[in-house]
Write an enzyme that holds these catalytic residues in place. Structure first.
Site, PDB file in Angstrom:
ATOM      1  N   PRO A   1      -3.893  -0.353  19.006  1.00  0.00           N
ATOM      2  CG  PRO A   1      -5.874  -1.456  18.466  1.00  0.00           C
ATOM      3  CD  PRO A   1      -5.132  -0.866  19.618  1.00  0.00           C
TER       4      PRO A   1
ATOM      5  CE  LYS B   1       3.956   2.866  13.335  1.00  0.00           C
ATOM      6  NZ  LYS B   1       4.561   2.612  12.045  1.00  0.00           N
TER       7      LYS B   1
ATOM      8  CE1 TYR C   1      -0.845   3.621   9.800  1.00  0.00           C
ATOM      9  CE2 TYR C   1       0.032   2.756   7.734  1.00  0.00           C
ATOM     10  CZ  TYR C   1      -0.905   2.722   8.755  1.00  0.00           C
ATOM     11  OH  TYR C   1      -1.888   1.765   8.738  1.00  0.00           O
TER      12      TYR C   1
ATOM     13  CG  HIS D   1      -2.038  -0.923   1.174  1.00  0.00           C
ATOM     14  ND1 HIS D   1      -3.167  -0.798   1.926  1.00  0.00           N
ATOM     15  CD2 HIS D   1      -2.216  -2.030   0.416  1.00  0.00           C
ATOM     16  CE1 HIS D   1      -4.000  -1.774   1.644  1.00  0.00           C
ATOM     17  NE2 HIS D   1      -3.448  -2.540   0.737  1.00  0.00           N
TER      18      HIS D   1
ATOM     19  CE1 TYR E   1      -4.902   3.618   9.160  1.00  0.00           C
ATOM     20  CE2 TYR E   1      -5.520   3.393  11.460  1.00  0.00           C
ATOM     21  CZ  TYR E   1      -4.722   3.033  10.396  1.00  0.00           C
ATOM     22  OH  TYR E   1      -3.737   2.084  10.572  1.00  0.00           O
TER      23      TYR E   1
HETATM   24  C1  PHB Z   1      -5.579  -4.652  10.631  1.00  0.00           C
HETATM   25  O1  PHB Z   1      -5.660  -4.825   9.410  1.00  0.00           O
HETATM   26  O2  PHB Z   1      -5.860  -5.561  11.434  1.00  0.00           O
HETATM   27  C2  PHB Z   1      -5.171  -3.330  11.148  1.00  0.00           C
HETATM   28  C3  PHB Z   1      -4.807  -2.334  10.262  1.00  0.00           C
HETATM   29  C4  PHB Z   1      -4.426  -1.107  10.740  1.00  0.00           C
HETATM   30  C5  PHB Z   1      -4.429  -0.867  12.095  1.00  0.00           C
HETATM   31  C6  PHB Z   1      -4.765  -1.865  12.988  1.00  0.00           C
HETATM   32  C7  PHB Z   1      -5.141  -3.105  12.512  1.00  0.00           C
HETATM   33  O3  PHB Z   1      -4.056   0.352  12.551  1.00  0.00           O
END
Ligand code: PHB
Ligand code: APR
Length: 395
Positions: free
Chosen positions: A297, A301, A389, A76, A205
């Protein structure tokens, strides 16, 4: 009769931290035994996050375990921040001079590492119970445990405590020798895995007045989705219909975009906490990964931080075995903690910018929106998000 074994490094826990460490040591000819409480199928199927930083991808490749990740992982080059019903793309690649993230489930990383280790003929003890650490402050520590009801002892030069937040290694350190720093958040994530292609090819997000939501994925056929929920909620409170309803509300945009639904094949609730212990070492016991620190989460990280720790630890152990020098081992904790606190800050910052906390008022809401507008509108601010990130360079 107790079976006695000798190794150089006893590694407690076959999560990402323990398995990557075992791999890095094996490549340098250092012998280790991995001791895991669960069975192989359990650790290979435990659903966790799935975002690999560029630095983690590079580390796994260099360790010769990146083949399947390179074939099946989804690279990505950007992600979306959504607020006020509008999506804003953060161009990770452009902002970081060509770096990206790879979406590849943590359990797939674990599978690849286990397969590589067993193929090399190195040992992982699964289903070890009653694991005890002895003499970690002496020159020859020992790990005692039971397998199939029989006692075993592994004598070693060093113990790597890679047994996660609920393991036995951190509690084996006298409490007076550690400082803990902790924050629990007044919300949790309800996560589902849905059998449907992702509704967009990148992560979203989403900030919403009803609470945070996240669109992620595991493969071109599997979508991973999360909604912010109450930390006391049980799964009973979240039948599939309610989960989809909240996801539609929180992820919808003003341009008519539609979220795809599909059969829910997994559903779970993740609590959110930040936690750090200092130092990450006691005598010959070195803590790595979730055993030493936890992040919420948001930002994905956890695995990446675990990988960064064990890279530092492997280099320090290799130097000790080659030269007898202790400088890198002595610096292990301080070296790791610099990155740990940077990532703790980033994860806390993402979390507070995107979630709605009980008691938040219109003032808090407006502050969040102001920050989101700044992060998406200013090149300097979006570069800061992007470089954190994709992951700062390993030291
Ligand atoms: C996930 O795909 O499980 C995932 C992706 C991004 C995050 C947390 C979990 O910030
Ligand atoms: N004895 C042996 N093994 C144990 C014990 C014990 N007493 N207690 C726990 N374990 C094992 C767990 O079963 C697990 O397989 O230690 C392993 C720890 O793995 P993780 O929890 O995955 O932790 P870590 O390797 O540090 O990886 C960090 O995993 O928890 C996620 O979100 C976190 O992504 C992050 C990553």
């Amino acid at each position: 009769m107790t079976r006695e074994q000798r190794t150089q490094v006893a590694i407690i826990g076959a999560g990402p931290a323990g398995l990557i460490l075992a791999r890095l040591l094996a490549l340098e000819g250092i012998h280790s035994i991995v001791i895991e409480r669960r069975d192989r199928a359990y650790v290979e199927h435990r659903l966790r996050a799935g975002v690999l930083e560029q630095t983690t991808v590079d580390l796994l490749r260099a360790a010769g375990v990146g083949g399947r990740m390179d074939r099946e992982g989804l690279v990505h080059e950007g992600l979306y921040l959504q607020f006020d019903g509008v999506r804003h793309r953060i161009d990770l690649r452009e902002l970081t001079g060509g770096r990206a993230i790879t979406v590849y489930g943590q359990h797939e990383v674990v599978k690849d590492l286990i397969a590589a280790r067993l193929a090399a003929g190195d040992e992982i003890v699964f289903e070890a119970s009653d694991v005890r650490l002895c003499d970690v402050d002496a020159d020859l520590p020992a790990i005692r445990f039971k397998v199939d009801g029989k006692e075993r002892t592994v004598h070693c030069d060093f113990v790597a405590g890679c047994d996660g937040f609920h393991g036995v290694c951190r509690p084996a350190i006298p409490p007076g020798a550690l400082h803990t720093y902790e924050r629990t958040y007044p919300f949790a994530w309800l996560g589902i895995l849905a059998q449907t292609p992702p509704s967009l090819d990148e992560l979203i997000y989403a900030h919403h007045e009803r609470g945070f939501a996240l669109h992620s994925m595991r493969s071109p056929q599997l979508t991973r989705l999360y909604v912010q929920c109450d930390p006391d909620d049980s799964l009973d409170a979240w039948p599939d219909a309610r989960v989809w309803e909240e996801l539609h509300l929180r992820l919808s945009t003003r341009d008519g975009w539609q979220l795809r639904e599909g059969p829910v094949v997994e559903k779970s609730i993740t609590q959110m906490r930040s936690f750090v212990v200092e130092p990450m070492q006691y005598g010959r016991l070195f803590l790595a990964g979730d055993a030493a620190h936890v992040v919420p989460p948001t930002g994905a990280k956890g695995l990446n931080l675990a990988a960064a720790d064990v890279k530092v630890l492997a280099e320090a152990l290799v130097d000790w075995y080659r030269s007898g020098r202790t400088a890198l081992l002595d610096a292990y904790s301080a070296t790791c903690l610099r990155r740990v606190w940077r990532v703790e800050h980033f994860s806390w910052w993402m979390t507070t910018m995107l979630h709605r906390a009980p008691g938040d008022d219109a003032f808090d809401h407006r502050l969040q929106l102001a920050q989101l507008r700044y992060v998406t509108g200013s090149r300097a601010a979006s570069t800061s998000l992007a470089e954190n990130y994709v992951g700062l360079e390993h030291v």
